[in-house]
Design an enzyme around this catalytic site. Sequence first.
Site, PDB file in Angstrom:
ATOM      1  N   GLU A 100      10.374   0.498  10.285  1.00 57.57           N
ATOM      2  CA  GLU A 100      11.383   1.537  10.046  1.00 57.57           C
ATOM      3  C   GLU A 100      10.676   2.858  10.308  1.00 57.57           C
ATOM      4  O   GLU A 100       9.819   3.276   9.540  1.00 57.57           O
ATOM      5  CB  GLU A 100      11.883   1.420   8.599  1.00 57.57           C
ATOM      6  N   VAL A 151       2.267   5.320  14.376  1.00 56.88           N
ATOM      7  CA  VAL A 151       1.580   4.244  13.653  1.00 56.88           C
ATOM      8  C   VAL A 151       2.352   2.931  13.808  1.00 56.88           C
ATOM      9  O   VAL A 151       1.758   1.860  13.941  1.00 56.88           O
ATOM     10  CB  VAL A 151       1.369   4.621  12.161  1.00 56.88           C
ATOM     11  N   GLY A 180       7.191   4.428   8.399  1.00 53.96           N
ATOM     12  CA  GLY A 180       6.339   5.585   8.652  1.00 53.96           C
ATOM     13  C   GLY A 180       6.580   6.134  10.042  1.00 53.96           C
ATOM     14  O   GLY A 180       7.678   5.971  10.599  1.00 53.96           O
ATOM     15  N   LYS A 235       0.849  -1.197   0.000  1.00 47.05           N
ATOM     16  CA  LYS A 235       0.000   0.000   0.000  1.00 47.05           C
ATOM     17  C   LYS A 235       0.882   1.243   0.000  1.00 47.05           C
ATOM     18  O   LYS A 235       1.596   1.498   0.966  1.00 47.05           O
ATOM     19  CB  LYS A 235      -0.893   0.049   1.237  1.00 47.05           C
ATOM     20  N   CYS A 283      13.471  10.383   7.064  1.00 47.84           N
ATOM     21  CA  CYS A 283      13.446   9.815   8.419  1.00 47.84           C
ATOM     22  C   CYS A 283      14.809   9.956   9.104  1.00 47.84           C
ATOM     23  O   CYS A 283      14.888  10.106  10.313  1.00 47.84           O
ATOM     24  CB  CYS A 283      12.994   8.369   8.392  1.00 47.84           C
ATOM     25  N   GLU A 298      10.152  14.884  16.034  1.00 52.35           N
ATOM     26  CA  GLU A 298      10.519  14.793  14.619  1.00 52.35           C
ATOM     27  C   GLU A 298       9.661  15.805  13.848  1.00 52.35           C
ATOM     28  O   GLU A 298       8.434  15.713  13.844  1.00 52.35           O
ATOM     29  CB  GLU A 298      10.243  13.379  14.091  1.00 52.35           C
TER      30      GLU A 298
HETATM   31  P1  NDP Z   1       2.085   7.561   8.806  1.00 50.35           P
HETATM   32  O1  NDP Z   1       2.972   6.772   9.662  1.00 50.35           O
HETATM   33  O2  NDP Z   1       0.716   7.827   9.283  1.00 50.35           O
HETATM   34  O3  NDP Z   1       1.943   6.863   7.385  1.00 50.35           O
HETATM   35  C1  NDP Z   1       2.780   5.868   6.832  1.00 50.35           C
HETATM   36  C2  NDP Z   1       1.951   4.834   6.061  1.00 50.35           C
HETATM   37  O4  NDP Z   1       1.108   4.101   6.963  1.00 50.35           O
HETATM   38  C3  NDP Z   1       1.014   5.448   5.035  1.00 50.35           C
HETATM   39  O5  NDP Z   1       0.906   4.569   3.939  1.00 50.35           O
HETATM   40  C4  NDP Z   1      -0.284   5.524   5.798  1.00 50.35           C
HETATM   41  O6  NDP Z   1      -1.390   5.606   4.969  1.00 50.35           O
HETATM   42  C5  NDP Z   1      -0.250   4.221   6.572  1.00 50.35           C
HETATM   43  N1  NDP Z   1      -1.062   4.199   7.794  1.00 50.35           N
HETATM   44  C6  NDP Z   1      -1.543   5.255   8.510  1.00 50.35           C
HETATM   45  N2  NDP Z   1      -2.200   4.803   9.604  1.00 50.35           N
HETATM   46  C7  NDP Z   1      -2.129   3.455   9.573  1.00 50.35           C
HETATM   47  C8  NDP Z   1      -2.601   2.415  10.436  1.00 50.35           C
HETATM   48  N3  NDP Z   1      -3.240   2.686  11.564  1.00 50.35           N
HETATM   49  N4  NDP Z   1      -2.342   1.130  10.114  1.00 50.35           N
HETATM   50  C9  NDP Z   1      -1.640   0.844   9.001  1.00 50.35           C
HETATM   51  N5  NDP Z   1      -1.173   1.777   8.148  1.00 50.35           N
HETATM   52  C10 NDP Z   1      -1.406   3.070   8.426  1.00 50.35           C
HETATM   53  O7  NDP Z   1       2.760   8.888   8.433  1.00 50.35           O
HETATM   54  P2  NDP Z   1       2.011  10.200   7.901  1.00 50.35           P
HETATM   55  O8  NDP Z   1       2.006  10.114   6.454  1.00 50.35           O
HETATM   56  O9  NDP Z   1       0.695  10.448   8.527  1.00 50.35           O
HETATM   57  O10 NDP Z   1       2.991  11.314   8.430  1.00 50.35           O
HETATM   58  C11 NDP Z   1       2.891  11.801   9.755  1.00 50.35           C
HETATM   59  C12 NDP Z   1       4.242  12.030  10.343  1.00 50.35           C
HETATM   60  O11 NDP Z   1       4.926  10.802  10.415  1.00 50.35           O
HETATM   61  C13 NDP Z   1       5.145  12.910   9.522  1.00 50.35           C
HETATM   62  O12 NDP Z   1       4.971  14.239   9.749  1.00 50.35           O
HETATM   63  C14 NDP Z   1       6.483  12.454   9.988  1.00 50.35           C
HETATM   64  O13 NDP Z   1       6.821  13.092  11.179  1.00 50.35           O
HETATM   65  C15 NDP Z   1       6.286  11.002  10.245  1.00 50.35           C
HETATM   66  N6  NDP Z   1       6.759  10.155   9.132  1.00 50.35           N
HETATM   67  C16 NDP Z   1       7.929   9.538   9.283  1.00 50.35           C
HETATM   68  C17 NDP Z   1       8.432   8.761   8.275  1.00 50.35           C
HETATM   69  C18 NDP Z   1       9.729   8.084   8.428  1.00 50.35           C
HETATM   70  O14 NDP Z   1      10.192   7.445   7.500  1.00 50.35           O
HETATM   71  N7  NDP Z   1      10.356   8.182   9.561  1.00 50.35           N
HETATM   72  C19 NDP Z   1       7.730   8.613   6.994  1.00 50.35           C
HETATM   73  C20 NDP Z   1       6.459   9.284   6.950  1.00 50.35           C
HETATM   74  C21 NDP Z   1       6.020  10.021   7.991  1.00 50.35           C
HETATM   75  P3  NDP Z   1      -1.865   7.045   4.431  1.00 50.35           P
HETATM   76  O15 NDP Z   1      -0.696   7.928   4.313  1.00 50.35           O
HETATM   77  O16 NDP Z   1      -2.427   6.764   3.127  1.00 50.35           O
HETATM   78  O17 NDP Z   1      -2.857   7.528   5.409  1.00 50.35           O
END
Ligand code: NDP
Length: 788
Positions: free
Chosen positions: A265, A247, A243, A191, A299, A396
């Site tokens: 990660e 989450v 992510g 996804k 990240c 972060e």
């Molecule tokens: P998320 O962790 O919410 O999203 C990462 C992925 O997980 C997306 O595909 C998201 O779907 C999906 N997701 C969201 N909620 C769930 C759940 N409960 N169960 C399973 N999958 C889920 O990151 P965000 O995009 O909301 O970003 C928020 C913050 O997270 C950022 O501001 C940043 O601080 C951090 N972040 C950190 C990352 C890293 O690599 N360290 C990468 C991305 C974000 P969808 O986006 O479609 O809702």
Amino acid sequence: MNKIAQIFQSLEYGPAPELPDQANAWLDSHGRKFGHFIDGKWTKPGKTFASENPANGEKLADITEGTAEDVNAAVKAARAAFKPWSALSGYERGKYLYAIARAIQKHSRLFAVLETMDNGKPIRESRDVDIPLVARHFYHHAGWAQHLSREFPDAVPYGVCGQIIPWNFPLLMLAWKIAPALAAGNTVILKPAEFTSLTALLFAEICDRAGLPKGVVNIVTGQGETGQAIVSHEGIDKIAFTGSTEVGKAIRAATAGTGKGLSLELGGKSPYIVFEDADIDSAIEGLVDAIWFNQGQVCCAGSRLLVQESIETRFIAKLKTRMASLRVGDPLDKSIDIGALVAPVQVERIRDLMKRGVAEGALVYEADGPVPANGCFLKPALVTNVSPANTLVAEEIFGPVLVAMSFRTPEEAVALANNTKYGLAATIWSENINLALDIAPKIKAGVVWINGTNNFDAAVGFGGYKESGFGREGGREGMSAYLKPAWEKELKLAPAAKAAPAKAENPLDSGHLDQTAKMYIGGKQSRPDSAYNRPVLDPKGQTIGEVGEGNRKDVRNAVEAARAALGWSTTAAHTRAQILYFLAENLDYRRDEFAARIKAQTGEDGTAEVALSVERLFAFAGWADKYDGAVHNPPLRAVAAAMVEPLGVMGIVAPPSRPLLGSIALIAPALAMGNTVVLVPSSQSPLSITDLYQVIETSDVPNGVVNIVTGDSVSLAKTLAEHDGVDAMWFAGSAEASAMVEKASITNLKQTWTSRGLYYDLADRRFEGDYFLSKATQVKNVWIPYGA
Ligand code: NDP
């Protein structure tokens, strides 16, 4: 003056726009409306959401919101494809990965432009970094597919993998997930993030064109709920997630007790340390890459500048000058440095965090210079005048915001660098190699760059310590994250443990040994805090001794002692080996006594168990200086030293059976690798281990390296799993209690191993090697400039 002469005078950049025509044509060819890619076919679009270009707000396409039924269909397709796909020879699978790598290279410009339009990152980055790394990942893993059976002889793929990725490196994160999964013989449901699905959909088309068998790669688009449906689906064998830590923790909780494989990660707040003897101009250029690459939505972004006080003023002044020349603008313009953030909601989130930080006293510097009026643009920002507690230092931000602090001594730099719940990456700048290589092992992070930053390669594992998650992506470690031991599926249920009586039913029998054994904490025998004891019974139900009823306070004391003893982790491996050999020798010396104690508790002849315990200590003494890392040769002017490091303090709860070997088989690998341990021995038969402290004391084991807390395994396991001072948990016990341990461990995202109610025959020699060694360690990759 003519135009060229004017440019020579002003040295202004002109625009160098990349045309979006081909990407638009590709979107048009799909009617700008996409279904999922399941079982090798496009589904009809369902309920959709818009994917927009964050640089101008224009809608690019409508993307389907994945439902539970869509996930079901994808799992069904992936399940059906698994058997034939995993049965292919490694060479055959490798050829598909190679075909994908070639196709990505052939369509690299289309991928790069589409990525930039969807995500907002500068075309220079998607063209020169993201897409070449994607191709490199598939090439590298084509090789792993072919060499799999030789390199991982007893391993099998998990089966169907659910993979959930974020929006910051859409195609690159896809490659990091899909390439190793397929090489190992898994099939996948991926996804992409809601904001950035397009390159994953183009990738699906590439898979189709490469002739990948249907169902091997399924792309289901959607939002968080679609992700949840993947995480909770019973037909999925492993979840790989990148992510946010928030989450990630929710996914850890949702998968607890399910037996699903899991790699996480997560976020970071990585330090960027500049010592006074650094090459300052290089360190400034590195810093631009560290924090403003991809608008800081990385990240492992070097988001916390730690600069030595003696050069702070000069460094900050130079940095401000450099910031003034960073160009913010249209991401498709090849001459800009900083593009658009991924979505308005992220811009708002960053602004809110900045407001909080400023209210707490932070000063924000932004250089003059134009920023496009529309679109998700933010200027690069430098934040000063902050304490470690400021929101901008602790959280972060995931945006173009650098937070600067200073330090005086190397010790202070290390303390500040490690003062975070995260542990993804760190950068060190110094011209003194002794200093840099002294600091690198002291930083708690999965990746350390010396005199460089943000280097990535498919051959070098990437992943975090602490709340930055667990598991690695890339290289050998990344491959093992998609494999499991072939024998695991043969494990049977463990026999139900006898319930321990709440209190003694019989008076002590003078025919047996009479003893009230104490606990062992910080090298001292200690009475239980509760001042309660529990009886130890022989098989006939006669009381043969008593041990302390450990509680929360005993665990706290033991964890404190184990933390204070972490100098063990830097004790030379040869010394650790000698101590384990000595432990074996001293146990062997008293083998008759220990065998008699086993018999008294279990009724079984303990001779073989003692002999095996001695042998197991010998085995791991032998491993202490052999289970080590590698030196990788990425295609850069550097080597990456993959250092095997201990996890820290481990909570180990031994199984009810095999009173001596059950504990020795688990603590020996942990100790050999440099961890300190809080051990809860078998609740029913703890006397073999309370006897062991006499052996420990005579074997030069430093105080606090092994701590023994007796009592009820399950309640002590819960306390240990919830304790933030414990870095990892191993638990041998029921399925229900294993699920509890996994769930309780989310507080600081401990790495866990649980037996889930299955019978692990610890006498088996398969447990004499890397099965537990790999679980007692994590790999830190230290990138060092090297060669011409
Ligand atoms: P998320 O962790 O919410 O999203 C990462 C992925 O997980 C997306 O595909 C998201 O779907 C999906 N997701 C969201 N909620 C769930 C759940 N409960 N169960 C399973 N999958 C889920 O990151 P965000 O995009 O909301 O970003 C928020 C913050 O997270 C950022 O501001 C940043 O601080 C951090 N972040 C950190 C990352 C890293 O690599 N360290 C990468 C991305 C974000 P969808 O986006 O479609 O809702």
